[in-house]
Design a protein around this motif. Structure first.
Motif, short mmCIF file in Angstrom:
data_model
loop_
_atom_site.label_atom_id
_atom_site.label_comp_id
_atom_site.label_asym_id
_atom_site.label_seq_id
_atom_site.Cartn_x
_atom_site.Cartn_y
_atom_site.Cartn_z
N LEU A 186 0.80 -1.22 0.00
CA LEU A 186 0.00 0.00 0.00
C LEU A 186 0.84 1.27 0.00
O LEU A 186 0.31 2.36 -0.28
N SER A 187 2.12 1.15 0.29
CA SER A 187 3.00 2.34 0.24
C SER A 187 3.40 2.69 -1.18
O SER A 187 3.96 3.77 -1.42
N ASP A 188 3.08 1.83 -2.14
CA ASP A 188 3.41 2.09 -3.54
C ASP A 188 2.66 3.34 -4.02
O ASP A 188 1.50 3.57 -3.65
N LYS A 189 3.31 4.14 -4.85
CA LYS A 189 2.69 5.36 -5.36
C LYS A 189 1.46 5.08 -6.22
O LYS A 189 0.66 5.99 -6.48
N ALA A 190 1.30 3.83 -6.67
CA ALA A 190 0.12 3.49 -7.46
C ALA A 190 -1.16 3.70 -6.66
O ALA A 190 -2.22 3.97 -7.25
N PHE A 191 -1.09 3.62 -5.33
CA PHE A 191 -2.26 3.79 -4.49
C PHE A 191 -2.49 5.24 -4.09
O PHE A 191 -3.38 5.52 -3.27
N ASN A 192 -1.68 6.16 -4.63
CA ASN A 192 -1.97 7.59 -4.48
C ASN A 192 -3.06 8.03 -5.45
O ASN A 192 -3.62 9.12 -5.30
N ARG A 193 -3.34 7.22 -6.42
CA ARG A 193 -4.32 7.56 -7.45
C ARG A 193 -5.73 7.24 -6.97
O ARG A 193 -5.91 6.52 -5.97
#
Length: 424
Positions: free
Chosen positions: A158-165
């Protein structure tokens, strides 16, 4: 676009039509395709298929000859895996050779007379294939067949930037949601009542890495006979989270059977009847940041693209049925027949239409208004000084139509003006 359930159906289709069938010769590629050639040739081989998320893998297995004749060079061919990705319009077809589809880009021919051919058909050519390949490394576990691994892969990253979207865009990321596509994300978010443009990390934080029994979920989903008043399948979301629905909702489509998606016949009625949100009348739609249309109900959420307005959705199939009824055709024909050739009809809004219903130009409208105004005015006009032989016929005609008394009065006034000018 074909999604996880459709690729699962494709693998079932290949296994069904290729069962007990022997293929022979070299694998052919269409001349128009720019994809790589499949370097496989064998006198006799079989084909089997398996799917994972948005990929289908065909395995070409040579069949050993029982005779002791000389072994041909191509019979030394080892088994080969060919991995297909369907893009926007990919599918498999199994037809006679003389019925080969127009956009068949990869072809496997049978060893029989008359010959048949298994082909990969891709009208829009966004699909791809790779020989001697494995599952794509940057794709995560399948949401349908590898649920526990899928869930763990999401929650541990969940720390991946993909989940900032926004959550609607994160659901299309095949690194974490392998098998989810445009219609599945709409159905999942609608059932969870989650606005599409909420940050993905906010939605997913706090979910427990549950070790659910996938087999029990499959059986419960496939045997559900509970429908609402509109004929839609009910799904209890109590105790379920968004990751659970990423597994359950695709299995619902699979439980419809292959009637839910039949690329050979172009029949999608079963799948369309199953939709609760995607393309359904009354739902809102908006383009996400990648230009993909997302359907939803209510507010889009705080991360919606700026300047975008949600629009009400209507299914195309319903537009075709409703717009061209016999009643409307008859009314349109009667209205058109009441207008004589060469005349114009003026609407209440002030626009002008000709016989064919086309809007007239501004110049035509002005000309019509001027003619109407002149017909209402008295037939009087000022006398102009003659311009010689170039005087228009229209002016002379108007002068002839004026009463004699008006012409005499004008001449008197003109002579008075000339005399006063001469005095100065």
């Amino acid at each position: 676009m074909p999604e996880g359930p459709e690729l699962h159906f494709a693998s079932l289709f290949v296994n069904r039509v290729c069962s007990g069938v022997v293929f022979s010769g070299a694998v052919e590629k269409s001349e128009v395709s720019k994809r790589p050639h499949v370097p496989f040739a064998c006198d006799a081989y079989s084909i089997s298929a398996v799917s994972r998320g948005k990929e289908v893998r065909l395995t070409l297995t040579p069949i050993k000859s029982e005779t002791k004749s000389k072994v041909k060079e191509e019979e030394n061919q080892t088994p080969m895996d060919v991995v297909f990705r369907f893009g926007m319009s990919g599918s498999f077809r199994f037809t006679a050779v003389d019925e080969l589809p127009k956009h068949a880009h990869v072809r496997f021919y049978t060893k029989e007379d008359p010959q048949r051919v298994l082909s990969f058909v891709d009208t829009r050519r966004f699909g791809s294939w790779q020989h001697n390949a494995t599952w794509q490394k940057d794709r995560g576990p399948c949401v349908m067949s590898e649920y526990e691994s899928f869930r763990q892969n999401v929650l541990s990253n969940l720390s991946d930037k993909a989940f900032n979207r926004p959550i609607c865009e994160a659901l299309l990321n095949q690194k974490y949601f392998n098998g989810i596509g445009n219609y599945l994300r709409a159905e999942i978010l609608y059932r969870m009542k989650i606005p599409p443009f909420v940050k993905a990390r906010t939605v997913l934080e706090g979910l427990a890495a549950k070790n659910e029994d996938t087999k029990e979920v499959k059986v419960a989903t496939a045997n559900t006979n509970d429908f609402d008043s509109d004929g839609k399948r009910k799904v209890e979301t109590k105790g379920l989270d968004i990751l659970s629905l990423c597994h359950i909702v695709p299995l619902e489509v699979i439980s419809l059977g292959e009637k839910g998606y039949e690329p050979e016949k172009g029949n999608y009625t079963e799948l369309e009847a199953w939709f609760q949100c995607y393309g359904v009348n009354g739902m809102n739609s908006i383009n996400d940041h990648n230009g993909r249309n997302i359907w939803f109900q209510g507010s889009p959420g705080p991360m919606a693209p700026k300047g975008s307005n949600a629009s009400r959705t209507k299914r195309k199939i319903q537009k075709v049925e409703n717009d061209y009824t016999d009643t409307k055709k008859a009314a349109k024909k009667e209205h058109t027949g009441s207008v004589s050739k060469g005349t114009h009809v003026q609407e209440a809004s002030g626009t002008v239409k000709n016989q064919k219903g086309q809007r007239g130009t501004r110049r035509q409208k002005t000309r019509l208004d001027t003619q109407t105004h002149e017909n209402k005015k008295p037939k009087t006009s000022k006398k102009h000084i003659s311009a010689g032989p170039h005087t228009s016929r229209a002016k002379n005609t108007r002068r002839q139509m004026e009463p004699e008394g008006n012409i005499t009065a004008k001449r008197i006034r003109r002579s008075q003006r000339l005399s006063s000018t001469a005095a100065f």
